[in-house]
Design an enzyme around this catalytic site. Sequence first.
Site, PDB file in Angstrom:
ATOM      1  N   SER A 145       0.867  -1.172   0.000  1.00 43.72           N
ATOM      2  CA  SER A 145       0.000   0.000   0.000  1.00 43.72           C
ATOM      3  C   SER A 145       0.906   1.224   0.000  1.00 43.72           C
ATOM      4  O   SER A 145       1.938   1.233  -0.694  1.00 43.72           O
ATOM      5  CB  SER A 145      -0.955  -0.047   1.197  1.00 43.72           C
ATOM      6  OG  SER A 145      -1.769   1.097   1.205  1.00 43.72           O
ATOM      7  N   TYR A 159      -5.186   7.580  -6.352  1.00 47.03           N
ATOM      8  CA  TYR A 159      -4.134   6.668  -5.869  1.00 47.03           C
ATOM      9  C   TYR A 159      -4.252   6.514  -4.353  1.00 47.03           C
ATOM     10  O   TYR A 159      -4.275   5.404  -3.812  1.00 47.03           O
ATOM     11  CB  TYR A 159      -2.768   7.238  -6.254  1.00 47.03           C
ATOM     12  CG  TYR A 159      -1.576   6.484  -5.703  1.00 47.03           C
ATOM     13  CD1 TYR A 159      -1.094   5.340  -6.336  1.00 47.03           C
ATOM     14  CD2 TYR A 159      -0.925   6.912  -4.545  1.00 47.03           C
ATOM     15  CE1 TYR A 159      -0.005   4.648  -5.834  1.00 47.03           C
ATOM     16  CE2 TYR A 159       0.172   6.225  -4.041  1.00 47.03           C
ATOM     17  CZ  TYR A 159       0.624   5.101  -4.687  1.00 47.03           C
ATOM     18  OH  TYR A 159       1.713   4.412  -4.184  1.00 47.03           O
ATOM     19  N   LYS A 163      -5.255   3.147  -2.114  1.00 46.42           N
ATOM     20  CA  LYS A 163      -4.334   2.557  -1.142  1.00 46.42           C
ATOM     21  C   LYS A 163      -5.004   2.404   0.215  1.00 46.42           C
ATOM     22  O   LYS A 163      -4.713   1.462   0.958  1.00 46.42           O
ATOM     23  CB  LYS A 163      -3.074   3.425  -1.039  1.00 46.42           C
ATOM     24  CG  LYS A 163      -2.232   3.399  -2.301  1.00 46.42           C
ATOM     25  CD  LYS A 163      -1.714   2.004  -2.532  1.00 46.42           C
ATOM     26  CE  LYS A 163      -0.885   1.862  -3.767  1.00 46.42           C
ATOM     27  NZ  LYS A 163      -0.355   0.508  -3.934  1.00 46.42           N
TER      28      LYS A 163
HETATM   29  N1  LIG Z   1       7.925   4.407  -5.103  1.00 46.81           N
HETATM   30  C1  LIG Z   1       7.358   4.932  -4.048  1.00 46.81           C
HETATM   31  O1  LIG Z   1       7.766   6.016  -3.558  1.00 46.81           O
HETATM   32  C2  LIG Z   1       6.194   4.252  -3.384  1.00 46.81           C
HETATM   33  C3  LIG Z   1       5.651   4.849  -2.245  1.00 46.81           C
HETATM   34  C4  LIG Z   1       4.578   4.235  -1.624  1.00 46.81           C
HETATM   35  C5  LIG Z   1       4.079   3.043  -2.110  1.00 46.81           C
HETATM   36  N2  LIG Z   1       4.623   2.470  -3.212  1.00 46.81           N
HETATM   37  C6  LIG Z   1       4.027   1.211  -3.675  1.00 46.81           C
HETATM   38  O2  LIG Z   1       5.009   0.239  -3.964  1.00 46.81           O
HETATM   39  C7  LIG Z   1       4.526  -0.647  -4.993  1.00 46.81           C
HETATM   40  C8  LIG Z   1       5.557  -0.756  -6.105  1.00 46.81           C
HETATM   41  O3  LIG Z   1       5.690   0.535  -6.719  1.00 46.81           O
HETATM   42  P1  LIG Z   1       6.992   1.036  -7.501  1.00 46.81           P
HETATM   43  O4  LIG Z   1       7.278   2.378  -7.000  1.00 46.81           O
HETATM   44  O5  LIG Z   1       8.019  -0.038  -7.499  1.00 46.81           O
HETATM   45  O6  LIG Z   1       6.352   1.211  -8.971  1.00 46.81           O
HETATM   46  P2  LIG Z   1       6.890   0.813 -10.423  1.00 46.81           P
HETATM   47  O7  LIG Z   1       6.043   1.595 -11.370  1.00 46.81           O
HETATM   48  O8  LIG Z   1       8.358   0.965 -10.515  1.00 46.81           O
HETATM   49  O9  LIG Z   1       6.535  -0.748 -10.520  1.00 46.81           O
HETATM   50  C9  LIG Z   1       5.215  -1.207 -10.629  1.00 46.81           C
HETATM   51  C10 LIG Z   1       5.209  -2.508 -11.412  1.00 46.81           C
HETATM   52  O10 LIG Z   1       3.821  -2.914 -11.559  1.00 46.81           O
HETATM   53  C11 LIG Z   1       3.617  -3.331 -12.911  1.00 46.81           C
HETATM   54  N3  LIG Z   1       2.215  -3.156 -13.267  1.00 46.81           N
HETATM   55  C12 LIG Z   1       1.543  -1.987 -13.405  1.00 46.81           C
HETATM   56  N4  LIG Z   1       0.271  -2.221 -13.761  1.00 46.81           N
HETATM   57  C13 LIG Z   1       0.132  -3.573 -13.851  1.00 46.81           C
HETATM   58  C14 LIG Z   1      -0.956  -4.423 -14.170  1.00 46.81           C
HETATM   59  N5  LIG Z   1      -2.158  -3.925 -14.516  1.00 46.81           N
HETATM   60  N6  LIG Z   1      -0.767  -5.771 -14.127  1.00 46.81           N
HETATM   61  C15 LIG Z   1       0.455  -6.284 -13.804  1.00 46.81           C
HETATM   62  N7  LIG Z   1       1.527  -5.509 -13.514  1.00 46.81           N
HETATM   63  C16 LIG Z   1       1.362  -4.166 -13.529  1.00 46.81           C
HETATM   64  C17 LIG Z   1       4.532  -2.438 -13.733  1.00 46.81           C
HETATM   65  O11 LIG Z   1       4.795  -2.990 -15.022  1.00 46.81           O
HETATM   66  C18 LIG Z   1       5.771  -2.362 -12.837  1.00 46.81           C
HETATM   67  O12 LIG Z   1       6.675  -3.409 -13.103  1.00 46.81           O
HETATM   68  C19 LIG Z   1       3.182  -0.060  -5.439  1.00 46.81           C
HETATM   69  O13 LIG Z   1       2.135  -0.723  -4.782  1.00 46.81           O
HETATM   70  C20 LIG Z   1       3.262   1.376  -4.978  1.00 46.81           C
HETATM   71  O14 LIG Z   1       1.981   1.963  -4.761  1.00 46.81           O
HETATM   72  C21 LIG Z   1       5.676   3.062  -3.864  1.00 46.81           C
END
Ligand SMILES: NC(=O)c1ccc[n+]([C@@H]2O[C@H](COP(=O)([O-])OP(=O)(O)OC[C@H]3O[C@@H](n4cnc5c(N)ncnc54)[C@H](O)[C@@H]3O)[C@@H](O)[C@H]2O)c1
Length: 269
Positions: A145, A159, A163
């Site tokens: 999340s 978003y 979450k």
């Molecule tokens: N990066 C941050 O600062 C941050 C902060 C809070 C939460 N998050 C959470 O961490 C998790 C990972 O995020 P991230 O930052 O690594 O993002 P990212 O965009 O780098 O990676 C997300 C991955 O999900 C895949 N994806 C997207 N839609 C899809 C679908 N419909 N079906 C299958 N795969 C799909 C993408 O191809 C990608 O490989 C997410 O749940 C995000 O909300 C990230």
Amino acid sequence: MDLGLANAKAVVIGAAQGIGRAIAEGFAQEKAEVLLVDRAASVFETAKQIAADHSVPASSFVADVVDPTAVQRCADDIEARCGRIDHVVFAVAIGSGQFGFPFLNVAPENWEPVLRVNLLGAVHVAHAFGPKLIATGGGTMLFLSSVAGQIGSQTDPPYSASKAALINFAQCVAKDLAAHNIRVNTLCPGMVKTALNRSVWEAWHRQQPPDRQQSYEDWAGEKVRKVIPLGRWQEPEDIANMAVFLASNRARNVTGQTINVDGGFVMHW
Ligand SMILES: NC(=O)c1ccc[n+]([C@@H]2O[C@H](COP(=O)([O-])OP(=O)(O)OC[C@H]3O[C@@H](n4cnc5c(N)ncnc54)[C@H](O)[C@@H]3O)[C@@H](O)[C@H]2O)c1
């Protein structure tokens, strides 16, 4: 610390890049077999790399979590490949691509794609993989999340709301599956440099007049200093460390929890 995850079967969905990839690597470092799922075909390359770097079996599957049939097929294929499934991590998310401050900037029709992926995608995964974990006789599920799900983030309301809903859904699943010895938690990163994080800046940047524009590094760096008490970014490995700990028996009494790895961004009392 031996986490006792050697030879466990760990499925990571959203594993082609970013935090999901780091979590798959975290399991691989513990010598678990990893099964990587993503809608991006680059997941094949990621799995190959992880197998080579950590000398563990790593396979890859392409599926879009929006499609329940594809997710079910993927769960069946994974079970057929490795006989049982022990751990499932949902690390997929998208943003709306709009800068949502105020929320009126985001048209109602921009909400639906976000909810479909971030919330319904997680529901599809729980439906497809929950029965597999029950068949195993126990295991864990982890949903990624965000701190945005706890504080009503003003950058991307769809978003943020997705979450919050995910945290609530995970609690329902945790209660339902506890009797099957399955633990279910949500993990909330703060600020991690990934494509998703950068896309929030891009949406902001597009809306600014030239004299107010800032680079990603300056914009995000300022945010990190302002809102994160520890004053530093979280690394993908920080999130992965907590993910593998939660999967391990060391966390055997942790379920239904929302765990922040956020440098102190959110503090409840
Ligand atoms: N990066 C941050 O600062 C941050 C902060 C809070 C939460 N998050 C959470 O961490 C998790 C990972 O995020 P991230 O930052 O690594 O993002 P990212 O965009 O780098 O990676 C997300 C991955 O999900 C895949 N994806 C997207 N839609 C899809 C679908 N419909 N079906 C299958 N795969 C799909 C993408 O191809 C990608 O490989 C997410 O749940 C995000 O909300 C990230």
